[in-house]
Design a protein around this motif. Sequence first.
Motif, short mmCIF file in Angstrom:
data_model
loop_
_atom_site.label_atom_id
_atom_site.label_comp_id
_atom_site.label_asym_id
_atom_site.label_seq_id
_atom_site.Cartn_x
_atom_site.Cartn_y
_atom_site.Cartn_z
N ALA A 18 -4.88 5.53 6.33
CA ALA A 18 -6.08 4.92 6.91
C ALA A 18 -6.16 3.44 6.53
O ALA A 18 -6.61 2.60 7.31
N TRP A 19 -5.72 3.12 5.32
CA TRP A 19 -5.79 1.75 4.81
C TRP A 19 -4.74 0.86 5.47
O TRP A 19 -5.01 -0.30 5.80
N ALA A 20 -3.55 1.38 5.66
CA ALA A 20 -2.45 0.61 6.26
C ALA A 20 -1.73 1.47 7.29
O ALA A 20 -0.66 2.00 7.02
N ILE B 273 0.82 -1.20 0.00
CA ILE B 273 0.00 0.00 0.00
C ILE B 273 0.86 1.26 0.00
O ILE B 273 0.65 2.17 -0.80
N HIS B 274 1.87 1.30 0.84
CA HIS B 274 2.70 2.51 0.97
C HIS B 274 3.69 2.69 -0.17
O HIS B 274 4.10 3.82 -0.44
N TYR C 77 -3.75 6.69 -4.63
CA TYR C 77 -4.49 7.13 -3.46
C TYR C 77 -3.72 8.26 -2.76
O TYR C 77 -2.51 8.35 -2.87
N THR C 78 -4.46 9.07 -2.00
CA THR C 78 -3.84 10.17 -1.25
C THR C 78 -3.11 9.63 -0.02
O THR C 78 -3.36 8.50 0.42
N ALA C 79 -2.26 10.46 0.57
CA ALA C 79 -1.55 10.07 1.78
C ALA C 79 -2.54 9.74 2.90
O ALA C 79 -2.34 8.77 3.66
N GLU C 80 -3.61 10.50 3.00
CA GLU C 80 -4.63 10.24 4.03
C GLU C 80 -5.27 8.86 3.82
O GLU C 80 -5.46 8.10 4.77
N LEU D 161 -11.33 4.14 9.10
CA LEU D 161 -10.84 5.18 10.01
C LEU D 161 -11.33 6.57 9.59
O LEU D 161 -10.59 7.54 9.64
N GLY D 162 -12.57 6.62 9.12
CA GLY D 162 -13.18 7.88 8.73
C GLY D 162 -12.78 8.40 7.36
O GLY D 162 -13.17 9.50 6.97
N VAL D 163 -12.04 7.61 6.59
CA VAL D 163 -11.53 8.03 5.28
C VAL D 163 -12.10 7.11 4.20
O VAL D 163 -12.03 5.88 4.32
#
Length: 153
Positions: A37-39, A22-23, A30-33, A140-142
């Motif tokens: 939130a994903w990982a 993911i990173h 995908y955005t940094a946010e 996580l809200g994202v």
Amino acid sequence: MLIRPFQTGDEAALYRVHYSAIHQVAVRDYTAEQINAWAPPDADPTLWAERMHAMQPFVAEIDGQIAGYADVQPSGHIVHFFVSGDFPRQGVGRALMERIHAKAQQLGLTALTSDVSRTAQPFFAHFGFHIVEERFPVRLGVTIPNALMRKAL
């Protein structure tokens, strides 16, 4: 390359695969946010271990290092499919997908499905999956968009 069943003790290495995929790879879509939130770097290791034990993924090893993992559930749903950002384009994804197809045949499944990231959609399409619907799960809200993909067998 070795594809083997999940073993107790693999949990931390599988999180490292998940995190790096993911990173290091999904970050282009995908955005940094969304990535964090994903990982998240502070994921609960106990919850992660429980998830891996329930999922029972296949594990890909190259020279003794875990390079990827994926599962297929009795329903035909693929919950996780990740290749480490440290092992790109080395056939890990193909080997895992072939193992999933072999297991699906053994189980007599008529279709495979997965909620697939934007990053992995071209890979899944290459193996005959098509988008059924766009989805917008929240972690996580994202909101982290993906797509339900399906392949008839």
